[in-house]
Design a protein around this motif. Structure first.
Motif, PDB file in Angstrom:
ATOM      1  N   TYR A 413      -7.214 -93.349  42.934  1.00 27.17           N
ATOM      2  CA  TYR A 413      -7.617 -93.499  44.330  1.00 27.17           C
ATOM      3  C   TYR A 413      -9.141 -93.446  44.457  1.00 27.17           C
ATOM      4  CZ  TYR A 413      -8.674 -92.019  49.058  1.00 27.17           C
ATOM      5  OH  TYR A 413      -9.241 -91.911  50.293  1.00 27.17           O
ATOM      6  N   ALA A 414      -9.726 -92.454  43.789  1.00 26.49           N
ATOM      7  CA  ALA A 414     -11.172 -92.251  43.904  1.00 26.49           C
ATOM      8  C   ALA A 414     -11.963 -93.444  43.366  1.00 26.49           C
ATOM      9  CB  ALA A 414     -11.574 -90.988  43.142  1.00 26.49           C
ATOM     10  N   ALA A 417     -11.858 -95.813  46.140  1.00 22.76           N
ATOM     11  CA  ALA A 417     -12.415 -95.225  47.359  1.00 22.76           C
ATOM     12  C   ALA A 417     -13.941 -95.196  47.302  1.00 22.76           C
ATOM     13  CB  ALA A 417     -11.866 -93.813  47.566  1.00 22.76           C
ATOM     14  N   GLU A 418     -14.476 -95.145  46.102  1.00 17.41           N
ATOM     15  CA  GLU A 418     -15.925 -95.127  45.942  1.00 17.41           C
ATOM     16  C   GLU A 418     -16.546 -96.382  46.553  1.00 17.41           C
ATOM     17  OE1 GLU A 418     -17.181 -94.873  41.867  1.00 17.41           O
ATOM     18  OE2 GLU A 418     -19.253 -94.513  42.462  1.00 17.41           O
ATOM     19  N   GLU A 421     -16.171 -96.109  50.420  1.00 20.01           N
ATOM     20  CA  GLU A 421     -17.115 -95.146  50.999  1.00 20.01           C
ATOM     21  C   GLU A 421     -18.422 -95.785  51.429  1.00 20.01           C
ATOM     22  OE1 GLU A 421     -17.809 -91.892  48.406  1.00 20.01           O
ATOM     23  OE2 GLU A 421     -16.010 -90.836  49.053  1.00 20.01           O
TER      24      GLU A 421
ATOM     25  N   ILE B  90     -17.062 -86.232  40.812  1.00 16.12           N
ATOM     26  CA  ILE B  90     -15.917 -87.119  41.012  1.00 16.12           C
ATOM     27  C   ILE B  90     -16.109 -87.906  42.311  1.00 16.12           C
ATOM     28  CG2 ILE B  90     -13.416 -87.332  41.018  1.00 16.12           C
ATOM     29  CD1 ILE B  90     -13.217 -84.598  39.767  1.00 16.12           C
ATOM     30  N   PRO B  91     -16.818 -89.029  42.254  1.00 17.88           N
ATOM     31  CA  PRO B  91     -17.028 -89.835  43.448  1.00 17.88           C
ATOM     32  C   PRO B  91     -15.684 -90.291  44.009  1.00 17.88           C
ATOM     33  CG  PRO B  91     -18.349 -90.666  41.600  1.00 17.88           C
ATOM     34  CD  PRO B  91     -17.397 -89.650  41.044  1.00 17.88           C
ATOM     35  N   GLY B  92     -15.566 -90.262  45.319  1.00 21.66           N
ATOM     36  CA  GLY B  92     -14.342 -90.768  45.942  1.00 21.66           C
ATOM     37  C   GLY B  92     -13.299 -89.699  46.240  1.00 21.66           C
ATOM     38  N   VAL B  93     -13.463 -88.476  45.672  1.00 22.22           N
ATOM     39  CA  VAL B  93     -12.535 -87.380  46.003  1.00 22.22           C
ATOM     40  C   VAL B  93     -13.323 -86.315  46.754  1.00 22.22           C
ATOM     41  CG1 VAL B  93     -11.011 -85.596  45.093  1.00 22.22           C
ATOM     42  CG2 VAL B  93     -11.164 -87.791  43.924  1.00 22.22           C
TER      43      VAL B  93
END
Lengths: 441, 252
Positions: A413-414, A417-418, A421, B90-93
């Motif tokens: 997911y991350a 998601a990066e 963002e 941890i980009p995105g979390v």
């Protein structure tokens, strides 16, 4: 007797005879010969096969095997849009159903002087000259370096050009709200050719979301978006494609950038059986910035094929490109990133990154950076990684107690998601992040 | 609580730990000091379950479990916490999402229900205040763009939220200025209790001015060569590690 080399039937050529006269009464008269010329161009090229270099990994056979046709007159209500991720965001909205302008899902009144947001069919006379100057004139690679791009679907869209979503912002204006151009499909085997024209005057600023979704059924959506940025104009452009699983989506976006303009693109693809997007930025002024960000998630048998092209024609410009894909099951990803640096374009700084995570052994990613540099004093880098998750991050999460499977899901997911963002519009960002989470579940 | 017996570990056939013995009881604070390359961080990583090491001999018992047989997440769930020397970005979390996942995974391990959003927010706010962390940090990605000091404070903040039985602090003082060091130490001291034990791994005595240990052990070349009270740390600070090495040489 003439025999065609192309043995596939082409319904979009066959149907044109009947539709030509209907199309000719849509929009201004000067479009009539442009449509005809585009039709001839398309008919000559026909549907691509995998022998065509630009469609090597992407089969569009479905287009000749299914009877896609216009679905005019479909009725979509505002409440039908509620389940769509961006269905009801707070915005100035221009809605289209099956390519036809839909006032019942649109809200774009009380516009400041000199601003127009709405369909071409309601364009006030004062804007007619600027539209004529740009519509169909931006979406071309004529006169640009290299010859490998394939513009047949641009021609197909133009041949069938009907109504257009138009956004015009005058000099030094900022439109405070998000502008949402919402293209929805309702019905089986619906063919639509959405067209968008965005013109930002000098030093103008806007956020435009183009969303493509399916209310019910499936379609072949073939959009073309043309964007003109005057000097120092700034556009955040979010392109969100989440059409139904049986849909086909082949889009082309063209951006012309004048000096000091900033174009930020977030290209998000979660839907469709086949999604193919071409984004072409023509950077024709000094000190421009071009940001191309993209998050893609493919599951099942999805094919997500992104082609980008940045033409650095003038000196002192920067471009940053980050394309990410998560591929599960039998999904296929394709990335082709072209960067042309013209002889004059000294001090160009171009950075391209393409990353993919493959979550199953049967998922595949094909990536092809293509840099052609004709200036000598430039910085151009590209990098591609295809792989699994970061071990250090996985251990960190597990050391805090997060179960391995959950930690993996979180990192997947991350990874995407990066990219999300980076979307400046908070509501849109949050909704897309939530949708990403669901898509991966 | 923790019993390390004759622990030997290697990386790519190079032996790093050469027979470590250590017992930690509830309520105690132990410090392991040692020069660079002595195996301090290896020991911390092995306790947390990092898989880069091969254990060639020995055992580790943690609250009746064979620690070396547990997955990293099971160790965390049983109450072991490692404050990382280099916290991972941890980009995105977001921090919030990360912590809630951690708490709920640990609760699940013990057959408990998920924490309610209300309880969670209350807990997180309380502990953020303790660590003097701006609550806006909670909605940011884990450690992304954090300064060295913020990362270390975030580690102790996570420790405060997760409420472990044994906390292992791996060079938590490295890269901290004196103000950040005090905040971190204060956070650790607040968590001192008769039920909890702490293992502080450090190169310098400085941190031990603020987190006062009950026992100090000196690790040299993969073995604990000397143990004593808090005064041993001061002696080391004064004389350097060379005096230990000289003592060892004299014995040999």
């Amino acid at each position: 007797m003439m025999t065609s080399m192309n043995t596939m039937a082409d319904p979009f050529v066959e149907a044109y005879g009947e539709l030509r006269s209907l199309l000719s009464i849509e929009g201004p008269e000067w479009l009539v010969p442009i449509r005809e010329k585009a039709f001839q161009t398309y008919a000559l090229a026909g549907l691509p096969t995998r022998k065509d270099e630009e469609f090597k990994y992407t089969s569009l056979r479905e287009l000749s095997e299914q009877n896609f046709r216009f679905g005019f007159g479909a009725n979509v209500l505002r409440e039908d849009l509620v389940p769509l991720t961006l269905g009801t965001i707070e915005s100035a909205t221009v809605g289209f159903v099956n390519g036809q302008y839909a006032p019942e899902i649109s809200t774009h009144d009380h516009l400041p002087k000199g601003t127009f947001i709405g369909p071409l069919s309601e364009l006030p006379e004062e804007f007619a000259p600027i539209v004529e100057k740009h519509l169909t004139k931006i979406a071309t690679l004529e006169g640009k370096l290299g010859s490998t791009n394939d513009e047949r679907f641009v021609a197909l869209n133009t041949a069938y050009l009907g109504d257009v979503a138009v956004v015009i912002l005058p000099k030094s204006s900022t439109f405070g709200k998000t502008i949402h151009l919402q293209y929805v499909v309702s019905g089986e085997s619906v063919f639509s050719t959405p067209r968008t024209l965005i013109i930002l005057g000098e030093n103008a600023e806007a956020t435009v979301v183009e969303s493509f979704a399916t209310v019910d059924g499936h379609g072949f959506t073939c959009p073309v978006t043309e964007i003109e940025l005057a000097p120092s104009a700034r556009l955040e452009h979010i392109r969100y494609q989440d059409e139904s699983a049986a849909s086909l989506h082949v889009s082309n976006t063209f951006v012309n950038q004048a000096g000091k303009s900033v174009y930020t693109s977030s290209n998000v693809n979660f839907g469709s059986q086949v999604a193919r997007n071409d984004i072409n930025a023509w950077v024709d002024g000094e000190y421009c910035e071009t940001w191309l960000n993209s998050a893609n998630v493919g599951t099942g048998n999805q094919v997500i094929d992104n082609h980008t092209r940045i033409d650095h024609a003038k000196p002192n410009c920067q471009s940053f490109e980050v394309y990410k894909s998560i591929l599960k099951d039998h999904a296929e990803g394709v990335f082709n990133g072209k960067i042309f640096v013209y002889e004059d374009a000294q001090k160009t700084d171009a950075k391209q990154t393409n990353q993919a995570i493959l979550l199953s052994p049967t998922a595949t990613m094909n990536t092809k950076p293509q840099l052609e540099i004709f200036a000598d004093d430039v910085k151009c880098t590209h990098g591609a990684t295809i792989g699994q998750l970061r071990e250090d991050a996985l251990f960190y999460l597990r050391a805090r107690g997060v179960e391995k499977s959950k930690a993996q899901a979180l990192l997947v997911y991350a990874f995407a998601a990066e990219v999300l963002e980076k979307i400046g519009e908070e509501t849109v960002r949050d909704l897309l992040e939530a949708r990403l989470f669901d898509k991966l579940a | 609580m923790l019993t390390i017996s004759n622990l030997h570990a290697s990386v790519e056939d190079k032996e790093i730990l050469k027979g470590v013995n250590l017992t930690i009881n509830p309520g105690e604070v132990h410090a392991i000091m040692g020069p660079n390359g002595s195996g301090k961080s290896t020991l911390a990583s092995i306790l947390a379950g990092k898989s880069d090491y091969e254990i060639t001999e020995g055992s580790v018992d943690f609250l009746g479990h064979d620690l070396l047989e547990l997955d990293p997440e099971e160790r965390a769930a049983e109450g072991l916490f490692l404050a990382f020397q280099y916290p991972v970005e941890i980009p995105g979390v977001t921090n919030t999402y990360f912590l809630r996942s951690a708490i709920n995974s640990i609760r699940k391990h013990h057959g408990e229900d998920d924490i309610t959003p209300k309880e969670f927010m209350a807990l997180v706010k309380e502990k953020a205040a303790l660590m003097e962390l701006d609550s806006s940090m909670l909605s940011r990605s884990v450690n992304e763009g954090f300064s060295g000091g913020e990362k270390k404070r975030n580690e102790i903040f996570q420790m405060a939220v997760l409420d472990p039985k044994l906390a292992v602090l791996d060079e938590t003082d490295s890269g901290l200025d004196i103000d950040a060091l005090k905040i971190v130490a204060n956070g650790v001291n607040t968590l001192r209790s008769p039920e909890r034990a702490t293992l502080v791994i450090t190169h310098y005595q400085r941190l031990l001015d603020y987190i006062v240990p009950d026992f100090v052990h000196v690790l040299v070349d993969g073995r604990i060569v000397k143990s004593g009270g808090k005064e041993l740390a001061l002696e080391l600070e004064e004389k350097g590690y060379d005096f230990i090495k000289e003592e060892l040489a004299a014995k040999a």
